[in-house]
Design a protein around this motif. Structure first.
Motif, mmCIF file in Angstrom:
data_model
loop_
_atom_site.group_PDB
_atom_site.id
_atom_site.type_symbol
_atom_site.label_atom_id
_atom_site.label_comp_id
_atom_site.label_asym_id
_atom_site.label_seq_id
_atom_site.Cartn_x
_atom_site.Cartn_y
_atom_site.Cartn_z
ATOM 1 N N LEU A 82 0.850 -1.188 0.000
ATOM 2 C CA LEU A 82 0.000 0.000 0.000
ATOM 3 C C LEU A 82 0.887 1.240 0.000
ATOM 4 N N VAL A 83 0.717 2.094 -0.998
ATOM 5 C CA VAL A 83 1.495 3.331 -1.079
ATOM 6 C C VAL A 83 1.017 4.286 0.010
ATOM 7 N N VAL A 84 1.969 4.792 0.823
ATOM 8 C CA VAL A 84 1.599 5.668 1.940
ATOM 9 C C VAL A 84 2.265 7.044 1.874
ATOM 10 N N ALA A 85 3.250 7.213 1.019
ATOM 11 C CA ALA A 85 3.908 8.524 0.905
ATOM 12 C C ALA A 85 4.484 8.680 -0.495
ATOM 13 N N VAL A 86 4.270 9.840 -1.089
ATOM 14 C CA VAL A 86 4.746 10.102 -2.447
ATOM 15 C C VAL A 86 5.430 11.470 -2.502
ATOM 16 N N GLY A 87 6.171 11.684 -3.591
ATOM 17 C CA GLY A 87 6.768 12.999 -3.839
ATOM 18 C C GLY A 87 7.681 13.471 -2.736
ATOM 19 N N VAL A 88 7.493 14.704 -2.306
ATOM 20 C CA VAL A 88 8.356 15.305 -1.292
ATOM 21 C C VAL A 88 8.162 14.677 0.075
ATOM 22 N N ASP A 89 7.068 13.943 0.280
ATOM 23 C CA ASP A 89 6.835 13.281 1.564
ATOM 24 C C ASP A 89 7.547 11.939 1.659
ATOM 25 N N SER A 90 7.991 11.400 0.529
ATOM 26 C CA SER A 90 8.703 10.129 0.541
ATOM 27 C C SER A 90 10.139 10.346 1.009
ATOM 28 N N GLN A 91 10.792 9.262 1.393
ATOM 29 C CA GLN A 91 12.167 9.376 1.885
ATOM 30 C C GLN A 91 13.124 9.825 0.784
ATOM 31 N N PHE A 92 12.931 9.323 -0.428
ATOM 32 C CA PHE A 92 13.768 9.756 -1.543
ATOM 33 C C PHE A 92 13.528 11.227 -1.854
ATOM 34 N N GLY A 93 12.265 11.643 -1.782
ATOM 35 C CA GLY A 93 11.932 13.043 -2.029
ATOM 36 C C GLY A 93 12.557 13.959 -0.998
ATOM 37 N N LYS A 94 12.517 13.557 0.274
ATOM 38 C CA LYS A 94 13.128 14.357 1.331
ATOM 39 C C LYS A 94 14.623 14.476 1.118
ATOM 40 N N LEU A 95 15.258 13.385 0.701
ATOM 41 C CA LEU A 95 16.701 13.401 0.459
ATOM 42 C C LEU A 95 17.056 14.338 -0.687
ATOM 43 N N GLN A 96 16.284 14.267 -1.775
ATOM 44 C CA GLN A 96 16.550 15.123 -2.926
ATOM 45 C C GLN A 96 16.351 16.596 -2.596
ATOM 46 N N MET A 97 15.311 16.917 -1.840
ATOM 47 C CA MET A 97 15.063 18.307 -1.469
ATOM 48 C C MET A 97 16.165 18.825 -0.543
ATOM 49 N N ALA A 98 16.658 17.952 0.348
ATOM 50 C CA ALA A 98 17.757 18.347 1.233
ATOM 51 C C ALA A 98 19.021 18.626 0.428
ATOM 52 N N LEU A 99 19.268 17.817 -0.608
ATOM 53 C CA LEU A 99 20.438 18.034 -1.464
ATOM 54 C C LEU A 99 20.310 19.356 -2.222
ATOM 55 N N ARG A 100 19.106 19.664 -2.666
ATOM 56 C CA ARG A 100 18.905 20.935 -3.377
ATOM 57 C C ARG A 100 19.169 22.111 -2.450
ATOM 58 N N GLU A 101 18.717 22.019 -1.214
ATOM 59 C CA GLU A 101 18.958 23.096 -0.250
ATOM 60 C C GLU A 101 20.446 23.266 0.003
ATOM 61 N N THR A 102 21.161 22.156 0.039
ATOM 62 C CA THR A 102 22.610 22.212 0.248
ATOM 63 C C THR A 102 23.291 22.928 -0.907
ATOM 64 N N LEU A 103 22.841 22.635 -2.140
ATOM 65 C CA LEU A 103 23.432 23.269 -3.319
ATOM 66 C C LEU A 103 23.103 24.752 -3.391
ATOM 67 N N ARG A 104 21.989 25.147 -2.741
ATOM 68 C CA ARG A 104 21.606 26.556 -2.750
ATOM 69 C C ARG A 104 22.252 27.343 -1.618
ATOM 70 N N ALA A 105 23.148 26.714 -0.885
ATOM 71 C CA ALA A 105 23.790 27.390 0.248
ATOM 72 C C ALA A 105 24.448 28.676 -0.231
ATOM 73 N N PRO A 106 24.362 29.765 0.539
ATOM 74 C CA PRO A 106 24.930 31.049 0.126
ATOM 75 C C PRO A 106 26.433 30.994 -0.044
ATOM 76 N N SER A 107 26.929 31.894 -0.845
ATOM 77 C CA SER A 107 28.363 31.921 -1.143
ATOM 78 C C SER A 107 29.198 32.189 0.095
ATOM 79 N N LYS A 108 28.596 32.826 1.107
ATOM 80 C CA LYS A 108 29.336 33.102 2.339
ATOM 81 C C LYS A 108 29.794 31.819 2.991
ATOM 82 N N LYS A 109 28.928 30.810 2.956
ATOM 83 C CA LYS A 109 29.297 29.534 3.554
ATOM 84 C C LYS A 109 30.434 28.895 2.776
#
Length: 311
Positions: free
Chosen positions: A249-276
Motif C-alpha cells: 500500500l502506497v503511503v507517501a509520495v513525492g516530497v513526503d517520501s524518503q527519496f523526495g526528502k533526500l533530494q530536497m535536502a540536497l537541493r537546499e545544500t546546493l543553494r547554500a549562500p556563497s558566504k558559507k
C-alpha cells in the motif's frame, strides 16, 4: 472488547497517516518502533482510512485525483533552471578572464592617457576584450546546451512504468501517477518509486544501500511472526527489489517520501549562500597550513604527554 480494539486500530491508523513521514524515517534509520504502528493499526485499517480497498485498489481517475489533491503528487518540484546570463557570469568569474579584462582596461587607459599614438594604441586593449567576450560567449553557449541536454536525458530516465491494482485490475501507469492509497505490485528488478507498506510478500529482499550504505540485502515481511527476529514491512522510494514479489500500500509520495526528502535536502545544500562557501574555503586553507595530519595529531599529543611524564 472488539469495539475497543477497533477504535484503537483506527486511532493508530490516524496517527500513522498524520506522522507517516517521521515514522518512515525512523523505520529507515532503524530507530524508534515504527513497526508497532503497523502491528497496532494493520494495513487494512490504514487503507480503510484512506478510502481504498486492498483487493480492488483505487477505484477510478476521480478518486486518484482526490487522493492526489489530499496527499500530494508523486513528483518533486522542478529544479531551478539556470538562465543564459548566469552561464556568462560563471565564465567571467574565472580568474584568468578577470585578469585579462583588468589588463585590457589598463591597456586602454594607459594608451589614451600616456600613449604616443592614442588613436590606435587603445585597440590592443579592445582586442583583448573582444577575445574575452568571444571565449565567454562560446563557453556559455556550450554549457547552456549541455545543461539542456542533461535535463532532457533526466526526463527520459525518470519516465518509468509501475504495476498497480486499480478497480480490481492490474494496470501499468507512469510512476508519477502513483497516489497514496495505490496498491503497488512489486517483483524482482523493480525500482520502488514511492514509500509503501507490504501486506503480501513472498521472500522479498531489497537493496537499501542508496540510503543506508549497507551492502547486504534487507529482507521484508508483511506480517509479524513470533518466530521471526525482525518485522520490516516498509518499502522506501529509491530502493531496488532484488528478489521476491508482493503487494504494498502506497503511503507517501513525492516530497513526503524518503527519496523526495533526500533530494530536497540536497537541493537546499546546493543553494547554500556563497558566504558559507567562502567560510569553508578559509577553513580548508587553515587546515592546509597545519602540517600535521589527523593521524599525526594524536601522536603529537601523546609525545607531549610522555615528555610531561618524564619531567
Amino acid at each position: 472488547k472488539k469495539e475497543k480494539s477497533s477504535a484503537a486500530r483506527r486511532e493508530a491508523a490516524e496517527t500513522f497517516l498524520k506522522q507517516r513521514t517521521e515514522i518512515l524515517q525512523n523505520a529507515l534509520e532503524r530507530t524508534g518502533n515504527a513497526e508497532q504502528f503497523i502491528e497496532d493499526a494493520g494495513v487494512k485499517e490504514i487503507s480503510n482510512l484512506i478510502g481504498v480497498d486492498l483487493s480492488t485498489g483505487v477505484k477510478d481517475k476521480k478518486q486518484a485525483n482526490e487522493l492526489r489533491e489530499k496527499y500530494g503528487e508523486n513528483k518533486l518540484p522542478p529544479k531551478r533552471v539556470k538562465a543564459f546570463y548566469e552561464f556568462i557570469l560563471d565564465g567571467i568569474e574565472d580568474r584568468i578572464m578577470l585578469l585579462l579584462i583588468f589588463a585590457a582596461f589598463l591597456q586602454i587607459i594607459l594608451a589614451i592617457a600616456f600613449g604616443e599614438s592614442p588613436e590606435w594604441e587603445w585597440m590592443e586593449g579592445a582586442a583583448i576584450l573582444v577575445a574575452v567576450t568571444i571565449v565567454v560567449l562560446v563557453t556559455a553557449v556550450n554549457d547552456f546546451l549541455k545543461e539542456k541536454k542533461f535535463r532532457d536525458i533526466e526526463a527520459v530516465k525518470e519516465d518509468r512504468v509501475v504495476s498497480v491494482v486499480r478497480n480490481g485490475k492490474e494496470v501499468s501507469v507512469k510512476h508519477f501517477e502513483l497516489v497514496v492509497g495505490d496498491v503497488l505490485k512489486i517483483t524482482a528488478g523493480d525500482l520502488i518509486t514511492a514509500d509503501a507498506v507490504l501486506f503480501e510478500a513472498a521472500d522479498v529482499k531489497l537493496d537499501e544501500s542508496s540510503f543506508t550504505g549497507e551492502t547486504a540485502d534487507v529482507k521484508k515481511s508483511a506480517k509479524h511472526h513470533a518466530k521471526a527476529d525482525k518485522f520490516d514491512p516498509f518499502l522506501f522510494s529509491g530502493t531496488h527489489v532484488m528478489m521476491g514479489s508482493g503487494r504494498a500500500l502506497v503511503v507517501a509520495v513525492g516530497v513526503d517520501s524518503q527519496f523526495g526528502k533526500l533530494q530536497m535536502a540536497l537541493r537546499e545544500t546546493l543553494r547554500a549562500p556563497s558566504k558559507k562557501k567562502k567560510k569553508s574555503t578559509s577553513i580548508d586553507e587553515d587546515e592546509d597550513n597545519n602540517t600535521s595530519t589527523p593521524l599525526e595529531k594524536p601522536l603529537e599529543s601523546k609525545e607531549n604527554n610522555d615528555d610531561d611524564d618524564d619531567d
